[in-house]
Design a protein around this motif. Structure first.
Motif, PDB file in Angstrom:
ATOM      1  N   ALA A  42      23.551   4.033  17.304  1.00  9.08           N
ATOM      2  CA  ALA A  42      23.181   3.917  16.149  1.00  9.08           C
ATOM      3  C   ALA A  42      21.695   3.538  15.998  1.00  9.08           C
ATOM      4  O   ALA A  42      20.904   4.192  15.112  1.00  9.08           O
ATOM      5  CB  ALA A  42      23.552   2.897  15.276  1.00  9.08           C
ATOM      6  N   HIS A  43      20.809   3.224  16.979  1.00  5.18           N
ATOM      7  CA  HIS A  43      19.590   3.118  16.800  1.00  5.18           C
ATOM      8  C   HIS A  43      18.796   4.311  17.550  1.00  5.18           C
ATOM      9  O   HIS A  43      17.795   4.400  17.199  1.00  5.18           O
ATOM     10  CB  HIS A  43      19.000   1.877  17.994  1.00  5.18           C
ATOM     11  N   MET A  44      19.565   5.284  18.119  1.00  4.29           N
ATOM     12  CA  MET A  44      18.779   6.261  18.335  1.00  4.29           C
ATOM     13  C   MET A  44      18.952   7.433  17.602  1.00  4.29           C
ATOM     14  O   MET A  44      18.351   8.254  17.883  1.00  4.29           O
ATOM     15  CB  MET A  44      19.827   6.901  19.662  1.00  4.29           C
ATOM     16  N   ILE A  45      19.875   7.292  16.590  1.00  2.00           N
ATOM     17  CA  ILE A  45      19.872   8.458  15.521  1.00  2.00           C
ATOM     18  C   ILE A  45      18.526   8.414  14.733  1.00  2.00           C
ATOM     19  O   ILE A  45      18.102   7.421  14.075  1.00  2.00           O
ATOM     20  CB  ILE A  45      21.024   8.019  14.769  1.00  2.00           C
ATOM     21  N   PRO A  46      17.776   9.462  14.507  1.00  2.00           N
ATOM     22  CA  PRO A  46      16.814   9.465  13.695  1.00  2.00           C
ATOM     23  C   PRO A  46      17.080   9.296  12.264  1.00  2.00           C
ATOM     24  O   PRO A  46      18.093   9.450  11.743  1.00  2.00           O
ATOM     25  CB  PRO A  46      16.262  11.027  13.690  1.00  2.00           C
TER      26      PRO A  46
END
Length: 95
Positions: A42-46
């Motif tokens: 979830a933290h990698m999704i822009p």
């Protein structure tokens, strides 16, 4: 008579220990692993700001054809199908 009851009890206990409890522990651990994995992803999704900047650079002629072929609905359907396939393949019973 007592031997039959003891045999049935041992059989029931061996069934619970061999399949039910082991599967419960396995699925419980799998749930925590998947929750942790999705927390990291979830933290990698822009964020939406970056996406709006990228989509703002698309010219009007390209937007016309994207709307004509209804790419938004197709992209949503394909994305959900791939997500469903990914989840189903991770189920130990089915995949």
């Amino acid at each position: 008579m007592f031997g039959i009851l003891v045999s049935a009890g041992v059989r029931l206990l061996s069934f619970l220990l061999s399949s039910f409890i082991i599967k419960f522990v396995l699925f419980f651990a799998l749930m925590f692993i998947v929750q942790g994995f999705f927390g990291l992803v979830a933290h990698m999704i822009p964020n939406s700001y970056r996406i709006s900047i990228v989509l703002g650079g698309i010219p009007a002629s390209v937007w016309y054809f994207l709307d004509l072929f209804n790419i938004a609905a197709g992209f949503t359907a394909i994305t959900s199908a791939y997500a469903t396939r990914f989840v189903i393949r991770r189920l130990p019973v089915i995949g």
